[in-house]
Scaffold this active site. Structure first.
Site, PDB file in Angstrom:
ATOM      1  N   CYS A   2      48.422  45.872  46.449  1.00 31.68           N
ATOM      2  CA  CYS A   2      49.440  46.701  45.885  1.00 31.68           C
ATOM      3  C   CYS A   2      50.036  47.747  47.012  1.00 31.68           C
ATOM      4  O   CYS A   2      49.268  48.102  47.804  1.00 31.68           O
ATOM      5  CB  CYS A   2      49.056  47.219  44.501  1.00 31.68           C
ATOM      6  SG  CYS A   2      48.063  46.272  43.443  1.00 31.68           S
ATOM      7  N   ARG A  27      52.045  43.683  52.394  1.00 32.34           N
ATOM      8  CA  ARG A  27      50.999  43.838  52.067  1.00 32.34           C
ATOM      9  C   ARG A  27      50.624  42.671  50.886  1.00 32.34           C
ATOM     10  O   ARG A  27      49.310  42.256  50.704  1.00 32.34           O
ATOM     11  CB  ARG A  27      50.712  44.937  51.182  1.00 32.34           C
ATOM     12  CG  ARG A  27      50.652  46.353  51.987  1.00 32.34           C
ATOM     13  CD  ARG A  27      50.990  47.487  51.332  1.00 32.34           C
ATOM     14  NE  ARG A  27      49.996  47.862  50.757  1.00 32.34           N
ATOM     15  CZ  ARG A  27      48.790  48.455  51.287  1.00 32.34           C
ATOM     16  NH1 ARG A  27      48.859  48.898  52.529  1.00 32.34           N
ATOM     17  NH2 ARG A  27      47.670  48.826  50.555  1.00 32.34           N
ATOM     18  N   TRP A  76      49.915  43.326  43.196  1.00 32.24           N
ATOM     19  CA  TRP A  76      48.922  42.059  43.460  1.00 32.24           C
ATOM     20  C   TRP A  76      48.062  41.975  42.605  1.00 32.24           C
ATOM     21  O   TRP A  76      47.112  42.734  42.359  1.00 32.24           O
ATOM     22  CB  TRP A  76      48.381  42.159  45.077  1.00 32.24           C
ATOM     23  CG  TRP A  76      47.833  41.165  45.631  1.00 32.24           C
ATOM     24  CD1 TRP A  76      48.385  40.106  46.295  1.00 32.24           C
ATOM     25  CD2 TRP A  76      46.467  40.751  45.640  1.00 32.24           C
ATOM     26  NE1 TRP A  76      47.308  39.064  46.454  1.00 32.24           N
ATOM     27  CE2 TRP A  76      46.121  39.603  46.096  1.00 32.24           C
ATOM     28  CE3 TRP A  76      45.177  41.324  44.847  1.00 32.24           C
ATOM     29  CZ2 TRP A  76      44.803  38.844  46.300  1.00 32.24           C
ATOM     30  CZ3 TRP A  76      43.969  40.509  45.032  1.00 32.24           C
ATOM     31  CH2 TRP A  76      43.830  39.521  45.719  1.00 32.24           C
ATOM     32  N   ASN A 100      46.975  51.353  42.864  1.00 32.13           N
ATOM     33  CA  ASN A 100      46.495  50.365  43.882  1.00 32.13           C
ATOM     34  C   ASN A 100      44.822  50.501  43.793  1.00 32.13           C
ATOM     35  O   ASN A 100      44.563  51.540  44.002  1.00 32.13           O
ATOM     36  CB  ASN A 100      46.850  50.701  45.205  1.00 32.13           C
ATOM     37  CG  ASN A 100      46.396  49.928  46.113  1.00 32.13           C
ATOM     38  OD1 ASN A 100      45.883  48.781  46.027  1.00 32.13           O
ATOM     39  ND2 ASN A 100      46.428  50.233  47.449  1.00 32.13           N
ATOM     40  N   GLY A 101      44.039  49.688  43.580  1.00 27.46           N
ATOM     41  CA  GLY A 101      42.756  49.414  43.457  1.00 27.46           C
ATOM     42  C   GLY A 101      42.181  49.039  42.145  1.00 27.46           C
ATOM     43  O   GLY A 101      43.055  48.185  41.668  1.00 27.46           O
ATOM     44  N   GLU A 478      39.017  30.673  64.322  1.00 29.07           N
ATOM     45  CA  GLU A 478      40.525  31.666  64.229  1.00 29.07           C
ATOM     46  C   GLU A 478      41.478  30.690  64.308  1.00 29.07           C
ATOM     47  O   GLU A 478      42.467  30.625  63.232  1.00 29.07           O
ATOM     48  CB  GLU A 478      40.462  32.641  65.425  1.00 29.07           C
ATOM     49  CG  GLU A 478      41.777  33.726  65.352  1.00 29.07           C
ATOM     50  CD  GLU A 478      41.786  34.163  64.254  1.00 29.07           C
ATOM     51  OE1 GLU A 478      40.947  34.250  63.312  1.00 29.07           O
ATOM     52  OE2 GLU A 478      43.002  34.782  64.018  1.00 29.07           O
ATOM     53  N   LYS A 482      44.180  30.583  61.076  1.00 30.90           N
ATOM     54  CA  LYS A 482      45.699  30.617  61.144  1.00 30.90           C
ATOM     55  C   LYS A 482      46.413  29.395  60.423  1.00 30.90           C
ATOM     56  O   LYS A 482      47.205  29.606  59.584  1.00 30.90           O
ATOM     57  CB  LYS A 482      46.100  30.460  62.478  1.00 30.90           C
ATOM     58  CG  LYS A 482      45.739  32.010  63.380  1.00 30.90           C
ATOM     59  CD  LYS A 482      46.517  32.992  63.100  1.00 30.90           C
ATOM     60  CE  LYS A 482      45.877  33.935  61.807  1.00 30.90           C
ATOM     61  NZ  LYS A 482      44.747  34.778  61.906  1.00 30.90           N
ATOM     62  N   GLU A 485      45.813  29.409  56.373  1.00 31.95           N
ATOM     63  CA  GLU A 485      46.362  30.578  55.624  1.00 31.95           C
ATOM     64  C   GLU A 485      47.844  30.652  55.554  1.00 31.95           C
ATOM     65  O   GLU A 485      48.344  31.040  54.474  1.00 31.95           O
ATOM     66  CB  GLU A 485      45.675  31.890  56.283  1.00 31.95           C
ATOM     67  CG  GLU A 485      46.186  32.274  57.640  1.00 31.95           C
ATOM     68  CD  GLU A 485      45.613  33.538  57.807  1.00 31.95           C
ATOM     69  OE1 GLU A 485      45.373  34.563  56.975  1.00 31.95           O
ATOM     70  OE2 GLU A 485      45.520  33.747  59.051  1.00 31.95           O
ATOM     71  N   HIS A 501      26.169  15.918  61.651  1.00 29.19           N
ATOM     72  CA  HIS A 501      25.213  16.389  60.582  1.00 29.19           C
ATOM     73  C   HIS A 501      25.749  16.568  58.969  1.00 29.19           C
ATOM     74  O   HIS A 501      25.212  16.935  58.167  1.00 29.19           O
ATOM     75  CB  HIS A 501      24.508  17.645  60.977  1.00 29.19           C
ATOM     76  CG  HIS A 501      23.482  17.453  62.351  1.00 29.19           C
ATOM     77  ND1 HIS A 501      22.452  16.974  62.576  1.00 29.19           N
ATOM     78  CD2 HIS A 501      24.010  18.067  63.616  1.00 29.19           C
ATOM     79  CE1 HIS A 501      22.143  16.905  63.786  1.00 29.19           C
ATOM     80  NE2 HIS A 501      23.001  17.630  64.234  1.00 29.19           N
ATOM     81  N   LYS A 600      47.722  41.899  53.039  1.00 31.60           N
ATOM     82  CA  LYS A 600      47.193  42.118  54.228  1.00 31.60           C
ATOM     83  C   LYS A 600      46.340  43.163  54.602  1.00 31.60           C
ATOM     84  O   LYS A 600      45.388  42.922  55.514  1.00 31.60           O
ATOM     85  CB  LYS A 600      48.643  43.005  54.991  1.00 31.60           C
ATOM     86  CG  LYS A 600      48.466  43.604  56.358  1.00 31.60           C
ATOM     87  CD  LYS A 600      48.609  42.421  57.177  1.00 31.60           C
ATOM     88  CE  LYS A 600      48.399  42.946  58.780  1.00 31.60           C
ATOM     89  NZ  LYS A 600      47.660  41.490  59.677  1.00 31.60           N
TER      90      LYS A 600
END
Ligand code: F6R
Length: 605
Positions: A2, A27, A76, A100-101, A478, A482, A485, A501, A600
């Site tokens: 948020c 965000r 969010w 927010n939280g 990484e 990328k 996402e 394996h 974010k």
């Protein structure tokens, strides 16, 4: 996560709030709302589900909502779907607020408040906290700060709160625990926000409110209070970057701009560490380090994995890399001689912060490698390396990751020099090679067209595998993150030797396999693994360092990066993989900078 904004001053608040919210879009969010008021009038609210432009349209850019004091929010979703009812602000008789939280004991509080006669109109924990403030305010006939402080004692979890009280026109009240909140003033206005870009247009002088502190915000003045209600003084901090650093600067997306900023980000990080004593890490301390726990999340964890290989190779000490979300609940040995390195772009990631605190409680020294100055991890770590990537807006990190790699290399070299596991001369050679990385990254960026073309070839694929060994595996992790996402293509990174394996059963006709070959010692082995994939129908792409032999006909698509010592090759190899993810996302017509479901700064666990 948020985003919160607040404004009180002489101007119409709504357009300022909407503009501030637009700076926090990065965000991640799924609904938005604002509340504004004039003295003597009740606050007016507007809320919409979906992207911010719906709220902008609904309020005609804010013009339809008069008032010079207001709060705004991008939500969010955590508790309840992203609907208008669940969007903030939430209201009670005397209080209106955004949050927010996560309030962990919200269910229990909601039950108690329901018994006291409160009715709830949303599924959110935010409505509970707003009503709890209202309850204390009414029951005890106390002022806003005392009501907020009582609420902070009662509520468990994390929050940044911005509240308006019906009886206090022109004023906003704020409080914080764990979630970020920044405040700033000009001569006749005051602002608050979840992050600096939302208020940077107006002021560079900001205050970071600490845990369990509250603030009273009036035009041109901010007062801070502790949990006892005593007024306290907080230091003002000067933001040393410019609003333009958080603009696209002619690039189509922030991500592309930030990919191009990597030479600068790495150069600035390296030069800021030329005087390594600024980190507080002196040779005597570095000599005493017998093992390292590297703790982080996501890409920062991947930087940590690359750092693990480099530290182990140069310093000869064991390094464990741990997901912060696991570390905080595990029972790992916390022995003397262990340095805990917490890597974080935002410095606010809830799990990383909790891991830092756990390490400190166990008496272990913590080094933070953090991009956002003034963030919680930057403030609470015993030692600090500030990566100089500057503000990173794209949700998918690029330049901060590259700056983290550079910081970790320098940590490894300095530790090795202090311990004598490399000579002064070898150490100096390494530092020179690290200083040469920015130009080489610049050279890799010249090669964009090739990646752009390859992205068109894979844009409609459904699975992509990245394989490599040693540091190449770290880069694969990484590169794969990328890709998934921002392009939403399923992708996995595998240590090439592990494929056989189990996972090789997933390779079939036309599966895309990207092999990374920068490590001379193991490149041939990865080539063999790639051939095994090709024999099962895979389409191969090769990412190889100059000088590493790629057998003729292995793949039609070979991307080369300049020659660089194996130890530092991740800094170059990651760039084509970032570009590949970027162009694939663009090809698929996706929202590159704000991928679905992501935030974010992950300030809840
Ligand atoms: C991926 C990405 C995330 C972050 C992770 C940790 O592109 O950005 O995986 O790396 O959420 O965030 P910080 O570094 O802020 O602790």
């Amino acid at each position: 996560m948020c985003g919160i904004v607040g404004y009180t001053g002489q101007e119409q608040a709504a357009p300022i709030l909407l503009e501030g919210l637009s700076k926090l879009e990065y965000r991640g969010y799924d609904s938005a709302g604002i509340a504004v008021r004039n003295a003597g009038e009740l606050p007016q609210l507007a809320k919409t589900a979906g992207k911010l432009h719906f709220l902008v349209e609904k309020t005609d850019g804010g013009k339809l909502l008069p008032g010079t004091c207001g709060i705004g929010h991008t939500r969010w979703a955590t508790h309840g779907n992203p609907t208008v009812d669940n969007a903030h602000p939430h209201t009670s008789d005397n209080v209106i607020g955004v949050h927010n939280g996560i309030i962990e004991n919200y269910a229990e509080l909601r039950e108690k408040l329901t018994d006291k006669g409160y009715r709830f109109y949303s599924q959110t924990d935010t409505e509970v906290i707003v009503k709890l403030v209202d309850y204390y305010y009414k029951k005890y006939g106390i002022g806003p700060i005392d009501a907020i402080n009582r609420t902070m004692v009662r509520a468990r979890g994390s929050y940044a709160l911005a509240l308006m009280f019906v009886d206090y026109p022109g004023e906003i009240y704020a409080a914080r625990k764990e979630s970020p909140l920044v405040l700033g003033t000009t001569r006749d206005a005051s602002f608050l926000a979840s992050d600096v870009p939302a208020i940077l247009k107006y002021t560079r002088k900001v205050y970071y409110i600490e845990n369990l502190q509250a603030a009273r915000i009036t035009p041109g003045r901010i007062q801070f209070f502790n949990l006892n209600g005593d007024e306290i003084t907080l230091p003002a901090r000067e933001i040393d970057w410019d609003a333009s650093a958080a603009e696209k600067g002619g690039y189509e997306h922030f991500m592309l701009k930030e990919i191009h900023e990597q030479p600068r980000a790495v150069r600035d990080t390296v030069s800021s560490l030329a005087d390594f004593s600024s980190t507080g890490l002196d040779n005597a301390f570095l000599r005493s380090v017998e093992r390292i726990y590297m703790v982080a999340c996501g890409s920062a964890l991947h930087a940590g994995i690359a750092g693990q290989y480099v530290v182990e190779r140069l310093c000869g000490i064991p390094v464990r890399v741990e997901f912060a979300s696991e570390f905080r609940y595990r029972h790992l040995p916390m022995e003397k001689g262990t340095l805990v390195v917490v890597v974080s772009q935002s410095g606010e990631t809830a799990d990383s912060l909790a891991a830092l605190r756990k390490a400190k409680e166990a008496g272990l020294p913590v080094l933070g490698i953090v991009n956002v100055m003034g963030s919680s991890i930057a403030r609470e770590a015993d030692y600090l390396i500030h990566t100089m990537a500057g503000p990173e807006i794209s949700v998918a990190t690029t330049k901060a990751y590259s700056a983290q790699l550079a910081a970790l290399y320098i940590l490894a070299v300095r530790t090795a020099m202090a311990k004598g596991t490399v000579s002064e001369e070898e150490g100096k050679y390494c530092l020179d090679e690290i200083a040469a990385l920015p130009d080489k990254i610049g050279a890799v960026l010249e090669n964009k067209k090739q990646l752009q073309w390859f992205a068109t070839k894979i844009a409609s694929d459904t699975d992509i595998f990245y394989i490599g060994r040693g540091l190449d595996y770290a880069v694969c992790l990484e590169g794969s993150l990328k890709m998934k996402e921002i392009s939403y293509i399923h992708s996995e990174a595998y240590a090439a030797g592990e494929l056989k394996h189990g996972t090789i059963s997933l390779i079939e006709d036309n599966t895309v396999v990207i092999g990374v070959l920068t490590q001379e010692e193991v490149a041939e082995k990865t080539v063999s693994n790639m051939i095994e994939c090709r024999s099962r129908g895979a389409r191969l792409m090769v990412l190889a360092k100059e000088g590493i032999r790629v057998p003729d006909g292995l793949s039609d698509f070979v991307v080369r990066i300049p020659s660089v010592p194996d130890l530092f090759s991740a800094s170059l190899a990651v760039v084509p993989l970032q570009l590949l993810g970027y162009y694939t996302s663009v090809n698929r017509g996706l929202d590159v900078d704000k991928p679905r479901n992501l935030a974010k700064s992950v300030t809840v666990e």
